[in-house]
Design an enzyme around this catalytic site. Sequence first.
Site, PDB file in Angstrom:
ATOM      1  N   TRP A 127       0.863  -1.178   0.000  1.00  0.00           N
ATOM      2  CA  TRP A 127       0.000   0.000   0.000  1.00  0.00           C
ATOM      3  C   TRP A 127       0.903   1.232   0.000  1.00  0.00           C
ATOM      4  O   TRP A 127       1.614   1.484   0.982  1.00  0.00           O
ATOM      5  CB  TRP A 127      -0.904  -0.029   1.237  1.00  0.00           C
ATOM      6  CG  TRP A 127      -1.673   1.226   1.575  1.00  0.00           C
ATOM      7  CD1 TRP A 127      -1.620   1.901   2.771  1.00  0.00           C
ATOM      8  CD2 TRP A 127      -2.631   1.928   0.771  1.00  0.00           C
ATOM      9  NE1 TRP A 127      -2.475   2.971   2.752  1.00  0.00           N
ATOM     10  CE2 TRP A 127      -3.105   3.017   1.533  1.00  0.00           C
ATOM     11  CE3 TRP A 127      -3.111   1.748  -0.530  1.00  0.00           C
ATOM     12  CZ2 TRP A 127      -4.051   3.923   1.038  1.00  0.00           C
ATOM     13  CZ3 TRP A 127      -4.055   2.651  -1.021  1.00  0.00           C
ATOM     14  CH2 TRP A 127      -4.513   3.701  -0.246  1.00  0.00           C
ATOM     15  N   GLY A 128       0.878   1.991  -1.072  1.00  0.00           N
ATOM     16  CA  GLY A 128       1.715   3.193  -1.195  1.00  0.00           C
ATOM     17  C   GLY A 128       1.036   4.355  -0.504  1.00  0.00           C
ATOM     18  O   GLY A 128       0.476   5.257  -1.123  1.00  0.00           O
ATOM     19  N   ASP A 167      -0.882  14.764   6.457  1.00  0.00           N
ATOM     20  CA  ASP A 167      -1.397  14.033   5.284  1.00  0.00           C
ATOM     21  C   ASP A 167      -2.546  14.855   4.694  1.00  0.00           C
ATOM     22  O   ASP A 167      -3.717  14.513   4.841  1.00  0.00           O
ATOM     23  CB  ASP A 167      -1.875  12.648   5.754  1.00  0.00           C
ATOM     24  CG  ASP A 167      -2.507  11.832   4.655  1.00  0.00           C
ATOM     25  OD1 ASP A 167      -2.183  12.053   3.474  1.00  0.00           O
ATOM     26  OD2 ASP A 167      -3.334  10.958   4.986  1.00  0.00           O
ATOM     27  N   ASP A 174      -1.814   5.125  -3.393  1.00  0.00           N
ATOM     28  CA  ASP A 174      -2.825   5.986  -2.766  1.00  0.00           C
ATOM     29  C   ASP A 174      -2.714   7.373  -3.414  1.00  0.00           C
ATOM     30  O   ASP A 174      -1.805   8.139  -3.084  1.00  0.00           O
ATOM     31  CB  ASP A 174      -2.497   6.048  -1.266  1.00  0.00           C
ATOM     32  CG  ASP A 174      -3.353   7.030  -0.497  1.00  0.00           C
ATOM     33  OD1 ASP A 174      -4.346   7.544  -1.058  1.00  0.00           O
ATOM     34  OD2 ASP A 174      -3.028   7.278   0.689  1.00  0.00           O
ATOM     35  N   HIS A 197     -14.380   3.411   3.956  1.00  0.00           N
ATOM     36  CA  HIS A 197     -13.515   3.810   5.069  1.00  0.00           C
ATOM     37  C   HIS A 197     -14.369   4.264   6.255  1.00  0.00           C
ATOM     38  O   HIS A 197     -15.457   4.818   6.072  1.00  0.00           O
ATOM     39  CB  HIS A 197     -12.585   4.947   4.623  1.00  0.00           C
ATOM     40  CG  HIS A 197     -11.302   5.005   5.400  1.00  0.00           C
ATOM     41  ND1 HIS A 197     -10.892   4.021   6.266  1.00  0.00           N
ATOM     42  CD2 HIS A 197     -10.321   5.946   5.431  1.00  0.00           C
ATOM     43  CE1 HIS A 197      -9.728   4.347   6.788  1.00  0.00           C
ATOM     44  NE2 HIS A 197      -9.345   5.516   6.308  1.00  0.00           N
TER      45      HIS A 197
HETATM   46  C1  SPV Z   1      -3.210   6.234   3.942  1.00  0.00           C
HETATM   47  O1  SPV Z   1      -2.584   5.314   4.495  1.00  0.00           O
HETATM   48  O2  SPV Z   1      -2.666   7.214   3.443  1.00  0.00           O
HETATM   49  C2  SPV Z   1      -4.676   6.155   3.854  1.00  0.00           C
HETATM   50  C3  SPV Z   1      -5.401   5.351   4.845  1.00  0.00           C
HETATM   51  O3  SPV Z   1      -5.237   6.788   2.998  1.00  0.00           O
HETATM   52  S1  SPV Z   1      -5.927   6.421   6.092  1.00  0.00           S
HETATM   53  O4  SPV Z   1      -4.783   7.109   6.633  1.00  0.00           O
HETATM   54  O5  SPV Z   1      -6.593   5.589   7.076  1.00  0.00           O
HETATM   55  O6  SPV Z   1      -6.864   7.367   5.520  1.00  0.00           O
HETATM   56 MG    MG Z   2      -4.088   8.253   2.192  1.00  0.00          MG
END
Ligand code: SPV
Ligand code: MG
Length: 290
Positions: free
Chosen positions: A40-41, A54, A81, A186
Site C-alpha cells: 500500500w503506497g 497528510d 494511494d 472507510h
Molecule cells: C493512507 O494510508 O494514506 C490512507 C489510509 O489513505 S488512512 O490514513 O486511514 O486514511
Molecule cells: Mg491516504
Amino acid sequence: MSRTQALRQAITSGKLFTAMSAHNPLSAKLAEEAGFGAIWGSGFELSASHAVPDANILSAGTHLDMMRAIASAVAIPLIADIDTGFGNAVNVSYVVPQYEAAGASAVVMEDKTFPKDTSLRADGRQELVRTEEFQGKIAAAAAARRDKDFVVIARTEALIAGLGQAEALQRALAYEEAGADAILIHSKQTTPAEVLAFIEAWPGKVPLVLVPTAYPELTEADIQQLGKVGLVIYGNHAIRAAVGAMRAVFARIRAEGGIRGVDKELPTVKEIIRLQGDEHMRGIEAAYLR
Ligand code: SPV
Ligand code: MG
C-alpha cells in the site's frame, strides 16, 4: 502473469488479499518478505516520513517518485494511494498513466475535495465532492489506463464525513456504475459496526476493500467470512512500527550513555547490507568488472 493481472485476480478470487503500507523501498521490501500480497503506497506514511500532515502538502511528484522506487524494489503489486487524484477529472486523466508507468498496479482515489485532510484525525475537514463529479473522476481514471488489468479502486469517505449508510451505499453504487473495479469503504469508528452494516447491505458486484486501522479487532478470518471483501489494507503499520522502534532505541542509547546495550538486539549491519541488495551488486561485479 503481470502484476496487474495478479492483483486483479487476487482481489476477485473470493480469498482475502492483504496489503501492507510502506513509505520507502526498504519498508516495502520488509513487507514483501513478511508475506503480504501487495504494498500500500500510503500517503499518510509518506507524509509522516517527511514530518508533514497528510493533507496534500507533499506534491504528486514526490509521491509518484516514491511509488516508482517502491515498485522497482519489490516483485509484488503496488497499490498507490492517489488521495483525491490531485485535482479534477482532467488531472486524474494525466496522473493515472504516470502511476502506471511508475510500476503501480492500482490506484485508490477518494471522493473528498482537493486539498484533502487526513481521514482518521478527529475534527478533520471532511468535505466530499458531488457524486456525479466523482463518477467523472473514476470514469476518467478507468479510461486513462493503458493496461486493461490496472485496477481502479474508488474510495468513499461518506462514513468518515458522518453522512450515513444511505449516502455511503448510494455513492459506492454510483462509483461502481462509473467503472470502479473495487470500492474502499472507510470508517473511523472504533468498532467495526458501521463497516459491517455497510458490507451486509452492499448490493454491488465489485469487491470491497477495508482499512481497519480504527477498528483493529476485526481479523482477516473475520473479514474473510463476510464474503464480499477482496482486500484488507494495513494503512500505517510500517511507519508506526518504525517510530516505536526508533524511539525505544534512541531513548535507551541516551539513558545508557552508549550503544553497548542495544547493539546485540538490533538487526546487524550485515542484515542491512543484505536488504540493500548487496548480492545482486556482487553478481554484476563478478560478471562485468574487468
Ligand atoms: C493512507 O494510508 O494514506 C490512507 C489510509 O489513505 S488512512 O490514513 O486511514 O486514511
Ligand atoms: Mg491516504
